[in-house]
Design a protein around this motif. Structure first.
Motif, mmCIF file in Angstrom:
data_model
loop_
_atom_site.group_PDB
_atom_site.id
_atom_site.type_symbol
_atom_site.label_atom_id
_atom_site.label_comp_id
_atom_site.label_asym_id
_atom_site.label_seq_id
_atom_site.Cartn_x
_atom_site.Cartn_y
_atom_site.Cartn_z
ATOM 1 N N ASP A 185 9.493 49.901 -22.238
ATOM 2 C CA ASP A 185 8.775 50.289 -23.179
ATOM 3 C C ASP A 185 7.512 48.658 -23.013
ATOM 4 O O ASP A 185 7.249 47.881 -22.043
ATOM 5 N N VAL A 192 7.317 44.969 -23.295
ATOM 6 C CA VAL A 192 8.697 44.355 -21.581
ATOM 7 C C VAL A 192 7.705 44.027 -20.525
ATOM 8 O O VAL A 192 7.561 43.083 -20.078
ATOM 9 N N ARG A 233 4.269 39.591 -17.577
ATOM 10 C CA ARG A 233 3.301 39.003 -17.502
ATOM 11 C C ARG A 233 2.683 38.353 -17.806
ATOM 12 O O ARG A 233 1.851 37.064 -17.745
ATOM 13 N N ASP A 234 3.056 37.658 -19.302
ATOM 14 C CA ASP A 234 2.277 36.764 -20.520
ATOM 15 C C ASP A 234 3.894 35.572 -19.780
ATOM 16 O O ASP A 234 3.809 34.448 -19.772
ATOM 17 N N LEU A 235 4.224 35.883 -18.850
ATOM 18 C CA LEU A 235 5.809 34.980 -18.443
ATOM 19 C C LEU A 235 5.045 34.506 -16.775
ATOM 20 O O LEU A 235 6.376 33.528 -16.276
ATOM 21 N N GLY A 236 4.252 34.966 -16.100
ATOM 22 C CA GLY A 236 3.538 34.088 -15.233
ATOM 23 C C GLY A 236 3.729 36.137 -13.675
ATOM 24 O O GLY A 236 3.247 34.756 -13.191
ATOM 25 N N ALA A 237 4.507 36.029 -14.420
ATOM 26 C CA ALA A 237 4.832 37.054 -14.142
ATOM 27 C C ALA A 237 3.349 38.259 -12.987
ATOM 28 O O ALA A 237 2.468 38.990 -13.854
ATOM 29 N N ARG A 292 -3.249 39.882 -29.265
ATOM 30 C CA ARG A 292 -3.455 40.688 -27.921
ATOM 31 C C ARG A 292 -4.654 40.180 -26.968
ATOM 32 O O ARG A 292 -4.247 40.227 -26.065
ATOM 33 N N PHE A 340 -3.761 40.506 -23.222
ATOM 34 C CA PHE A 340 -3.507 41.711 -23.237
ATOM 35 C C PHE A 340 -4.315 42.813 -23.092
ATOM 36 O O PHE A 340 -4.385 44.300 -22.969
ATOM 37 N N PRO A 345 -5.770 36.371 -16.576
ATOM 38 C CA PRO A 345 -4.977 37.910 -16.626
ATOM 39 C C PRO A 345 -3.820 36.876 -17.103
ATOM 40 O O PRO A 345 -3.604 35.303 -17.255
ATOM 41 N N SER A 346 -2.894 37.611 -18.175
ATOM 42 C CA SER A 346 -2.782 36.676 -19.169
ATOM 43 C C SER A 346 -1.291 36.170 -18.352
ATOM 44 O O SER A 346 -1.102 35.167 -18.695
ATOM 45 N N ASN A 347 -1.267 36.268 -17.142
ATOM 46 C CA ASN A 347 -0.523 35.552 -15.992
ATOM 47 C C ASN A 347 -0.553 34.207 -15.580
ATOM 48 O O ASN A 347 -0.249 33.291 -15.751
ATOM 49 N N LEU A 358 -0.118 29.856 -22.482
ATOM 50 C CA LEU A 358 0.460 29.903 -23.631
ATOM 51 C C LEU A 358 1.435 30.939 -23.407
ATOM 52 O O LEU A 358 1.555 31.813 -22.633
ATOM 53 N N ASN A 359 2.479 31.797 -24.800
ATOM 54 C CA ASN A 359 3.895 33.132 -23.815
ATOM 55 C C ASN A 359 4.112 33.234 -25.367
ATOM 56 O O ASN A 359 3.086 33.003 -26.388
ATOM 57 N N THR A 360 3.867 34.128 -25.623
ATOM 58 C CA THR A 360 4.059 35.549 -26.427
ATOM 59 C C THR A 360 5.368 36.101 -26.863
ATOM 60 O O THR A 360 6.464 35.614 -25.873
ATOM 61 N N PHE A 373 7.640 39.265 -28.338
ATOM 62 C CA PHE A 373 6.577 40.966 -29.366
ATOM 63 C C PHE A 373 7.536 41.093 -30.560
ATOM 64 O O PHE A 373 8.372 40.717 -30.276
ATOM 65 N N ALA A 381 11.236 42.773 -26.139
ATOM 66 C CA ALA A 381 11.208 43.322 -25.236
ATOM 67 C C ALA A 381 11.842 42.439 -24.320
ATOM 68 O O ALA A 381 11.842 41.368 -23.279
ATOM 69 N N PHE A 400 13.393 33.785 -16.439
ATOM 70 C CA PHE A 400 12.298 34.507 -15.842
ATOM 71 C C PHE A 400 11.033 33.680 -15.423
ATOM 72 O O PHE A 400 10.377 33.908 -14.082
ATOM 73 N N GLY A 401 10.655 33.214 -16.530
ATOM 74 C CA GLY A 401 9.474 32.476 -16.308
ATOM 75 C C GLY A 401 9.379 31.391 -15.254
ATOM 76 O O GLY A 401 8.240 31.309 -14.396
ATOM 77 N N ARG A 454 12.781 32.098 -24.543
ATOM 78 C CA ARG A 454 12.007 32.932 -23.265
ATOM 79 C C ARG A 454 10.850 32.415 -23.218
ATOM 80 O O ARG A 454 10.289 32.222 -22.055
ATOM 81 N N ALA A 455 9.986 32.535 -24.156
ATOM 82 C CA ALA A 455 9.156 31.928 -24.263
ATOM 83 C C ALA A 455 8.939 30.142 -24.129
ATOM 84 O O ALA A 455 7.875 29.547 -23.327
ATOM 85 N N ASN A 490 9.068 27.721 -20.943
ATOM 86 C CA ASN A 490 7.655 27.656 -20.067
ATOM 87 C C ASN A 490 6.657 26.683 -20.908
ATOM 88 O O ASN A 490 5.058 26.770 -20.035
#
Lengths: 294, 358
Positions: free
Chosen positions: A188, A191, A196-200, B50, B55, B74-76, B80-82, B84, B88, B101-102, B149-150, B153
């Motif tokens: 997806d 995913v 990316r959104d979480l900072g990676a 987006r 994105f 870039p989004s990273n 802010l966090n998303t 989905f 996702a 993860f973050g 998860r969002a 952070n």
């Protein structure tokens, strides 16, 4: 009373059981041709190989055929086959993964065309393709003729392990690309966006998300290249000449000489390696990524 | 909610190929606000989200975050966090690995991460789910994990892209309360995308109604519902009777040939307008007491109220009432002056998007 109760239960259940039976029968009838095929051409030959491999000419049980793998010639052939198939699998992986990534990232209309080009050679006969390579690589073949014409030094590739690896990579590369590509397109996009959104960053997203999620495809790709490479005798015969003997060639020769027992014994040894990689496939490739191109 | 602008979208234009999705969009989002982008599919609401999330890059315009231009960031690297639409989640990781993860990317200490996981799972009412795999969770639970998860952070803004779209009705309503509670506990800005007007009315501080890439109206849920600016908004939010009419003079409108007193002024004399009357604002009375009279042509029981259609002056009027008038009965229609909402007919280009496509 207990008996009559039980009887009652049985009679009450009967229609259900009858229905179940008819359903099972229907399914059975549909699969009947395949079951016949499987018994005749898979199961019986396997049992025969098992039987010949574990007996001598006088029908008595022996491990002699299997222990023949320890013979220096046979062992050398097995090790060389392992070495060459590991090499060709690695090269396939290194070529296929970036290609699959690029295919997945470019959302072009030409995508299916590129996939077609990858599959296209598979529509030609396997033997023909390999003989074509023989013609290209020969001492006086196409490649050297061109090099001669350009006043460049000629290459002696034919009848070397390099030629066999080339043949393996050429023939089996699609079996590496397609399972990996099939897994990648199923990931997806959100995913990846979420990572990316979480900072990676790009590298972290690849290592932590894309690579692990594409592992089933990689594993089945590896198996589907490794198994046919390990057992091939056609590629090594055509591109390796008589100098290079792989375990596949040894087994082929034994059968040609009528030594069914020895050939079967060595086949059983080879089968251990194949079963091992099948076990890996079924463990990681639960969705059968590789199966859809066979 | 404060009056500080946190995010400012300036002249955002975005097109995919030949299709213009957003055309010169201007919108600001205040600190600590629950803002909902509401509209039918294809209205550009998700694209707007987006673009804020990084994105998509707009073809024109700027995204300003706390006074800084982040259009190209870039989004990273955005604060802010998303959440989905289809969760996702990372299916190859456990729930706690998903949530961590973050934080792991940001190289936080193990103890900090453990505390955060605990806190986040408690916040979304899923304590004890640390070692489960995402596959083994229901849709609602997965969506909560995506939110957890969002928020670990500590983003300044949480972007939510139709997060309840995949859930069933009951769960969706429960999750609406959860989201309002979360928003209040966290004290951060929510930007929420939905096509569900009820969801928007329930949760938002501010609703932005969009259609075909244009903003139709920005306002509180009450504003949007009670005083829709145009026919599109009126039609999209709840049921309504939208009737082409003539503004006779200030405080008097001619609807289907009958003069109704209203409270609106400043539309001019004898000007064509659209009138919006909510079905629950129509009072059915005895024929002699009504401004117009009509006949009930259909009747449905809806639980809280009856839904009736009344034919009067050559038009079907949709009426919600707790009083029952049987089909075929003669009724009078009465509307209080303040329940009549007058709207200008569309004139400019972005008002064209306000037309309801029948």
């Amino acid at each position: 009373m207990a008996v009559s109760d039980k009887f009652k239960q049985l009679t009450e259940k009967k229609p259900e059981i009858g229905l179940l039976f008819s359903r099972v029968n229907k399914v059975k009838w549909l699969s009947f041709p395949y079951i016949l095929w499987m018994i005749g051409f898979i199961l019986i030959p396997l049992i025969m190989i098992l039987y010949y491999g574990l007996t001598n000419g006088e029908n008595s049980f022996t491990f002699e055929n299997i222990s023949l793998i320890a013979n220096p010639v046979n062992r050398g052939a097995l090790l060389l086959a392992l070495e060459l198939s590991v090499f060709s699998t690695l090269i396939c992986l290194l070529l296929a993964y970036p290609l699959a990534i690029i295919l997945n990232n470019t959302k072009l209309k030409s995508n299916s065309f590129i996939v077609l080009i990858i599959i296209l050679p598979m529509w030609m006969n396997f033997l023909l393709r390999t003989i074509a390579w023989q013609n290209i690589l020969e001492r006086t073949g196409v490649l050297n003729t061109i090099l001669n014409f350009l006043h460049l030094p000629t290459l002696n590739i034919i009848n070397t392990p390099a030629a066999i690896i080339l043949g393996m990579v050429y023939n089996f590369l699609p079996f590496m690309v397609l399972p990996i590509y099939n897994v990648l397109i199923k990931i997806d996009k959100d995913v990846v966006n979420a990572a990316r959104d979480l900072g990676a960053n790009g590298g972290q997203t690849f290592l932590k998300i894309i690579l692990p999620l594409s592992l089933p495809g990689v594993i089945s790709g590896i198996t589907m290249v490794f198994v046919p490479s390990l057992t091939t005798f056609v590629i090594s015969t055509i591109l390796g000449g008589s100098k290079i003997v792989l375990i596949g060639n040894v087994i082929e020769q034994q059968f040609r000489l009528g030594n069914w027992n020895t050939g079967s014994g060595l086949s059983l040894v080879l089968m251990v390696f194949i079963l091992f990689s099948m076990a890996i496939i079924s463990k990681y490739d639960k969705e059968g990524e590789g199966s859809n191109i066979w | 909610m404060t009056d500080n602008k946190l995010i400012d979208l300036v002249n955002i234009t975005k097109s995919f190929g030949d299709t213009v999705v957003l055309d010169e969009l201007n919108l600001y989002i205040r600190e600590n606000e629950f803002l909902t982008l509401l509209g039918p599919s294809g209205c550009g609401k998700t694209t707007t989200l987006r673009i804020i999330g990084g994105f998509e890059t707009p073809n024109k315009g700027q995204v300003i975050f706390e006074g800084k231009d982040i259009t190209k960031l870039p989004s990273n690297e955005r604060q802010l966090n998303t959440v989905f639409q289809k969760y996702a989640l990372f299916n190859h990781m456990t729930i706690s690995e998903n949530i961590a993860f973050g934080l792991k990317i940001k190289k936080k200490s193990k103890i900090y991460i453990q505390d955060k996981i605990k806190y986040a799972l408690k916040l979304v009412n899923l304590d004890g789910f640390e070692n489960r795999m995402p596959d083994s969770l229901s849709g609602g639970q997965q969506q909560r994990i995506a939110i957890a998860r969002a928020i670990v952070n500590e983003p300044k803004v949480l972007l939510l892209d139709e997060p309840l779209g995949a859930l069933d009705l009951k769960l969706r309503q429960d999750m609406q309360y959860e989201l309002i509670r979360l928003k209040n506990e966290l004290g951060i800005t929510f930007v929420y995308v939905t096509h569900d007007q009820e969801e928007a009315l329930t949760m938002s501080d501010t609703i932005v109604v969009m259609n075909q890439g244009y903003i139709q109206q920005v306002g509180t849920p009450e504003d949007i519902y009670n005083e829709p600016k145009n026919a599109f908004v009126a039609d999209f939010i709840g049921d309504s009777n939208i009737i082409p009419s003539l503004m006779v003079e200030d405080k008097l409108v001619n609807i289907l040939g009958v003069n109704f007193p209203c409270v609106d002024i400043g539309f001019g004399r004898n000007k064509p307008v659209d009138v919006v009357i909510r079905p629950e604002d129509i009072d059915l009375v005895k024929p002699e007491h009504g401004i117009v009279t009509g006949r009930v042509t259909s009747l449905l029981f809806k639980g809280v109220h009856y839904e009736m259609e009344v034919t009067a002056n050559g038009r079907e009027w949709l009426v919600h009432s707790t009083d029952l008038f049987p089909v075929g009965s003669e009724v009078g229609i009465h509307v209080d002056p303040y329940d009549i909402q007058i709207m200008n007919k569309p004139e400019s280009e972005d008002e064209e998007a306000a037309l309801i496509v029948e």
